[in-house]
Write a protein that holds these residues in place. Structure first.
Motif, short mmCIF file in Angstrom:
data_model
loop_
_atom_site.label_atom_id
_atom_site.label_comp_id
_atom_site.label_asym_id
_atom_site.label_seq_id
_atom_site.Cartn_x
_atom_site.Cartn_y
_atom_site.Cartn_z
N GLY A 8 17.99 -5.34 13.76
CA GLY A 8 18.60 -5.01 12.49
C GLY A 8 18.89 -3.53 12.32
N PRO A 9 19.69 -3.21 11.28
CA PRO A 9 19.95 -1.81 10.95
C PRO A 9 18.72 -1.21 10.28
N PHE A 10 18.44 0.04 10.56
CA PHE A 10 17.25 0.68 9.98
C PHE A 10 17.36 0.77 8.45
N GLU A 11 18.58 0.79 7.88
CA GLU A 11 18.71 0.76 6.42
C GLU A 11 18.04 -0.47 5.83
N HIS A 12 18.13 -1.58 6.54
CA HIS A 12 17.53 -2.82 6.03
C HIS A 12 16.03 -2.64 5.84
N TRP A 13 15.36 -2.05 6.82
CA TRP A 13 13.89 -1.94 6.73
C TRP A 13 13.48 -0.86 5.75
N ALA A 14 14.28 0.18 5.59
CA ALA A 14 13.99 1.16 4.55
C ALA A 14 14.11 0.51 3.17
N ALA A 15 15.12 -0.35 3.02
CA ALA A 15 15.31 -1.04 1.74
C ALA A 15 14.18 -2.03 1.47
N VAL A 16 13.65 -2.66 2.52
CA VAL A 16 12.50 -3.56 2.35
C VAL A 16 11.32 -2.79 1.74
N LEU A 17 11.10 -1.57 2.23
CA LEU A 17 10.03 -0.74 1.69
C LEU A 17 10.31 -0.36 0.23
N ASP A 18 11.55 -0.01 -0.08
CA ASP A 18 11.89 0.33 -1.47
C ASP A 18 11.67 -0.87 -2.39
N ALA A 19 12.06 -2.05 -1.95
CA ALA A 19 11.88 -3.24 -2.78
C ALA A 19 10.41 -3.53 -3.02
N ALA A 20 9.58 -3.31 -2.00
CA ALA A 20 8.15 -3.57 -2.15
C ALA A 20 7.53 -2.68 -3.21
N ASP A 56 0.85 -1.19 0.00
CA ASP A 56 0.00 0.00 0.00
C ASP A 56 0.89 1.24 0.00
N PRO A 57 0.75 2.12 -0.97
CA PRO A 57 1.65 3.29 -1.07
C PRO A 57 1.63 4.17 0.17
N GLU A 58 0.44 4.40 0.73
CA GLU A 58 0.36 5.27 1.90
C GLU A 58 1.03 4.65 3.12
N LEU A 59 0.77 3.36 3.33
CA LEU A 59 1.42 2.68 4.46
C LEU A 59 2.93 2.67 4.27
N CYS A 60 3.38 2.41 3.06
CA CYS A 60 4.83 2.39 2.81
C CYS A 60 5.45 3.76 3.07
N GLN A 61 4.76 4.81 2.66
CA GLN A 61 5.29 6.15 2.87
C GLN A 61 5.35 6.49 4.35
N ASN A 62 4.28 6.14 5.08
CA ASN A 62 4.27 6.40 6.52
C ASN A 62 5.42 5.68 7.22
#
Length: 972
Positions: A710-722, A682-688
């Protein structure tokens, strides 16, 4: 041989138990009776019989003094067994200590039978009794006999102790006569025997004392009914120096160190002690130590002292012990009885030491005594002690009394209206549910400034710390710095916490304050970890060394938790599980649930390794215990499983509840938001989620200070990949695994590299040897990592012929528009491409815009409204079916929902604008869809596997997309 008269039956029982221990297995025998009734004599006879039969006898006695160190009788047993053994210093947990002592005894018993004699169990501390229970229970089938003595009516032994009990009572008249004769070598007449029996009640010790006085020519009627008089008669025959020396020794306790006694009396004691040994009043108790042969002797000597004499004696003992490194409890005991000015401070130090040893019951006693000694006019000091007493009472389950003490302290603090006192009390109560008082204290310290409920602790601790710095009050500064470290804990404050911890370490070092120094070292290590600083490893080791050196269970427990965290970080999962269970056996730290701590660390191990059956078992435990953290852990587990619906449901519930999570769960909440949003796409959830994580990039998620998420970069990258932002995702996962490598965090490096390989494949790039490296390391760490499959394919136009390779099969097809459409879509996986653009690639944006015009709506507004209402109803029905666990109905309803959505998509253009019948965009949609379908039908005959793969990954409509279930590397 000891004189045993009238004890034939208990002697036979004891000898029988000795005999069984010699040939078969041991047991526990408890000998009880009043002081002087002959318990020790009976046991000594049995011990002598055991030695004669080849057994090893280990004897010890408990100590009445309140300053006695824990496990004192067992310390004596181990010393006699192996003077070099250091089990009491090396053991990190009670269980480890119990097991080590038992192992020593069992090892000896397999060489020769062992008889352990524990005298005066009525003075034993609770820990010694627990160790007794453990030894008896776990060595029952070994050749170990334990014999204990205690005074009837003065002991509360654990009911779980399974023992043979021998209750001794006074001797009969004839037996008294026989004992007098054997004691003196003279036959008493009947009248004398009757009188002695009447006055002594047949107590053998009293009888012996009376017999010796009679033998010495003293008239019998001068003997008081109590033994004190008899002892005093014996003592009266000693020189004044011996008598005075023994009185000073009586103040020290039943057993004492010669050097301490010498310092207490201010002269040498070797000669008077030698005379006392000859008089059989004291006996050697090891090198440089002596003990009274019977505590009644010590009691009689102590009773000779008047109030002033006792105070002076305890004051001298305190001075003598001051330079010996004595236990704080021992110093506090003598200071209290001496009523010296420093007594309250020593009692408070003993209370803090007891709390660090997780002995809150003992701490309560020290706080109560301190309150006794602090005068009423010292209201501020009394208020602080009342507050500490109340908090400690609540920790041991005395909630009503503890609550009264806390409320009294709050009322007194308000009445005194001292800003420093108010701040001190408020910071102690900050996390315990006193929000009104905390805000009131802040307003007083901030001179009326109002703070929100969320930041009042942070603001208050900062003001209090500034106040303490300005006053040069190191004690107050240490407390407020520690309180501030807790108050500001959340992601993003690690830098300030490093500075605060270093300041706290400096203050503690100046004050020689071991406990605050250990707190500082622990906080600094955790903050460095959050910052991703490799120096955290050395900081951890520094804390672990200091905690071990301190010998304080509070910090030994914390050390075990930190060892578990470090093992998890490095991927030593089995070791982490064992350490976590050991930490649970150590007990609980104040205000920290041992169960929640264990669940958090074990769930981290289970999820990192992908052991979902293990995670489910832990979640079931949390559910049964009504854990407040269950919802977020259920959500994270669902996300790790790839269960998008489950994760989204948990996310929705948590957000609907106002994200009412403990501050310590904030890192885990940020992680879960990212995981759930990524699964939903969901774009809005990902942005939030991206905005929530953005301030913390470059740092690590460390939940509750005990597990790494984990490092916060990992979870930001998970959002980018989604969201198919392949370049940003690749950069993020690369930064994440490099950060993990710097910390030696193998599991997180592995997870980030696995996702990096997935992203590279999805973007059409070659991950090289990355997949093989990840697979090999995942096997080493026993981590079930979902790896993307490298399925190399060819989709290449050579002149007018297409070469298509997939799943090991190659076919050739003539050029066709449908194949060109497929090639365009497959070159941008996860990207929406307009059908207009596919129909006329050279036309660009102008052609796309021009072909959107004209025509009537495919669906009118009423029809679309009906579709939306039906979708809302379906959503509600799907949720209800999911709650009921009806998976079949969920699937059926979801299929209908997807069909409706497909219809709506066909009726709407980009941005949800209504498509018009007959317009160019609609014609483009139909044309592109038809030619792709025709190509796929042709592939059904020539390459069914490729056709099936493309059908699963290609979606057509006004916009088209290629989104394969598994990333594939294509060669063009």
């Amino acid at each position: 041989m000891a004189i045993l008269i009238g004890r034939e039956h208990p002697t036979a029982i004891l000898r029988g138990e000795v005999g069984r221990a010699l040939t078969s297995h041991g047991s526990l025998v408890l000998v009880t009776g009043e002081a002087g009734v002959g318990k020790s004599t009976l046991v000594a006879e049995a011990a002598g019989h055991a030695v004669a039969a080849g057994a090893q006898v280990l004897s010890a006695a408990c100590w009445e003094g309140e300053g006695a160190p824990g496990y004192w009788p067992w310390v004596q047993v181990v010393r006699r067994l192996d003077p070099a053994a250091d089990v009491f210093e090396s053991a990190r947990t009670p269980f480890e200590l119990y097991d080590a002592v038992t192992a020593l005894l069992v090892a000896l018993s397999r060489e020769r039978p062992v008889v352990i004699v524990l005298e005066d169990l009525h003075w034993a501390d609770a820990a010694s009794l627990k160790l007794l229970e453990f030894v008896v229970r776990h060595a029952w089938f070994e050749r170990i006999l334990v014999i204990g003595t205690y005074r009837a009516g003065e002991a509360e032994l654990p009911p779980e102790l399974k023992a043979t009990t021998l209750a001794l009572s006074g001797l009969g008249r004839e037996e008294v006569g026989e004992l007098v004769a054997q004691t003196t070598g003279l036959r008493p007449d009947d009248e004398l025997v009757t009188e002695i029996h009447r006055r002594t009640g047949g107590n053998p010790f009293f009888v012996e004392q009376a017999a010796r006085l009679w033998q010495g020519g003293s008239p019998l009627d001068t003997i008081p009914a109590e033994v004190r008089a008899a002892v005093e008669r014996r003592l009266s025959r000693l020189s004044g120096e011996v008598h005075e020396t023994l009185r000073a020794a009586a103040v020290l306790g039943r057993e004492f160190a010669d050097a301490v006694l010498e310092a207490s009396v201010g002269r040498g004691v070797a000669v008077p002690l030698g005379q006392a040994v000859a008089a059989k009043l004291v006996a050697p108790a090891g090198e440089g130590r002596h003990a009274f042969v019977h505590d009644l002797v010590r009691e009689a000597l102590y009773a000779e002292l008047d109030e002033a004499g006792r105070r002076a004696g305890h004051a001298a003992a305190l001075d003598a012990l001051g330079s010996t490194g004595a236990y704080p409890a021992s110093l506090a005991h003598h200071a209290y009885l001496a009523a010296v000015p420093e007594a309250p401070a020593l009692l408070l130090a003993a209370a803090q030491d007891a709390e660090a040893r997780l002995a809150d019951e003992e701490a309560v006693g020290h706080y109560r005594r301190a309150l006794e000694l602090v005068p009423e006019w010292e209201r501020a000091r009394r208020t602080g002690i009342e507050l500490d007493l109340g908090l400690t009472l609540q920790r041991i389950g005395e909630h009503e009394e503890g609550g009264r003490s806390i409320e009294a302290a709050i009322a007194a603090a308000r009445k005194l209206d001292d800003p420093g006192l108010l701040a001190h009390a408020a910071l102690k109560l900050y996390h315990l549910g006193f929000p009104d008082f905390v805000r009131e204290a802040h307003r007083r310290l901030a001179r009326g400034e109002v703070a929100s409920a969320d930041d009042v602790g942070e603001r208050l601790s900062g003001l209090a710390a500034d106040r303490a710095r300005h006053a040069g009050d190191d004690q107050a500064l240490a407390f407020t710095l520690l309180a501030r470290l807790s108050a500001i804990w959340r992601p993003g404050t690690a830098g300030e916490r490093v500075s605060l911890a270093e300041e706290l370490a400096d203050v503690a070092t100046r004050a020689n304050d071991t406990q605050h120094l250990l707190h500082a070292l622990s906080w600094r290590a955790g903050a460095l970890l959050e910052r991703g600083d490799p120096a955290h490893t050395a900081a951890d080791q520094d804390f672990l060394r200091q905690a071990e050196r301190s010998g304080l269970p509070l910090f030994e427990h914390e050390a075990m938790v930190i060892r578990t965290r470090h093992a998890l970080l490095q991927g030593r999962f089995d070791e982490a599980r064992a350490l976590s269970e050991t930490a649970r056996e150590l007990g609980e730290q104040p205000y920290v649930s041992g169960s929640e701590l264990r669940w958090t660390q074990l769930l981290s191990a289970a999820l990192l390794q992908g052991r979902f059956e293990e995670a489910d078992a832990l979640l079931a435990e949390m559910r049964a215990a009504h854990s407040p953290n269950l919802p977020i852990f259920e959500g994270v587990t669902a996300a790790e499983r790839g269960d998008a619906r489950g994760a989204l449901n948990h996310l929705t519930r948590l957000m609907a509840g106002g994200e009412d999570l403990l501050t310590w769960m904030a890192p885990l909440w940020l992680r879960f938001q990212a995981q759930a949003a990524a699964l939903s796409k969901d774009p809005e959830l990902c942005q939030n989620a991206r905005e929530a994580i953005a301030p913390h990039l470059g740092q690590w998620a460390v939940t509750s200070t005990i597990v790494v998420d984990g490092p916060f970069e990992h979870w930001a990258a998970v959002l980018d990949a989604a969201q198919c932002r392949w370049r940003a995702a690749a950069d993020g996962f690369t930064a994440a695994y490099r950060a993990a490598d710097r910390l030696g965090a193998r599991p997180w490096s592995l997870l980030s590299r696995a996702r990096l390989a997935e992203v590279l494949l999805a973007a059409g790039e070659d991950p090289g040897p990355l997949l093989a490296d990840v697979a090999r390391e995942a096997e080493e760490l026993e981590m079930r990592v979902r790896l993307p499959q490298r399925a190399a394919g060819v989709f290449r136009l050579d002149g007018d012929v297409w070469t298509l390779t997939f799943a090991g099969r190659t076919v050739h097809l003539p050029d066709a528009k449908g194949l060109r459409d497929l090639r365009t879509l497959m070159g941008s996986p996860g990207t929406d491409i307009s059908a207009v653009e596919l129909l006329n690639p050279a036309g660009g944006a102008e052609a796309v815009a021009a072909r959107r015009m004209g025509g009537d709506a495919v669906l009118d507004d009423e029809a679309k409204a009906q579709y939306r209402r039906r979708l809302e109803l379906l959503d509600d029905e799907i949720d209800r079916a999911a709650v009921r666990g009806n998976d079949q109905q969920v699937a059926a309803l979801d299929a209908e929902r997807q069909a409706l959505l497909s219809e709506l998509r066909r009726a709407a253009g980009l941005g949800g604008r209504t498509r018009r019948l007959g317009d160019e965009a609609e014609r483009a949609r139909k044309a592109v869809t038809n030619r792709i379908r025709n190509t796929l039908r042709q592939l059904d005959d020539r390459h069914p596997d490729l056709a099936a793969h493309l059908r699963a990954g290609i979606s057509t409509g006004a916009t088209c997309r290629y989104q394969p279930p598994d990333p594939i590397t294509w060669t063009w």
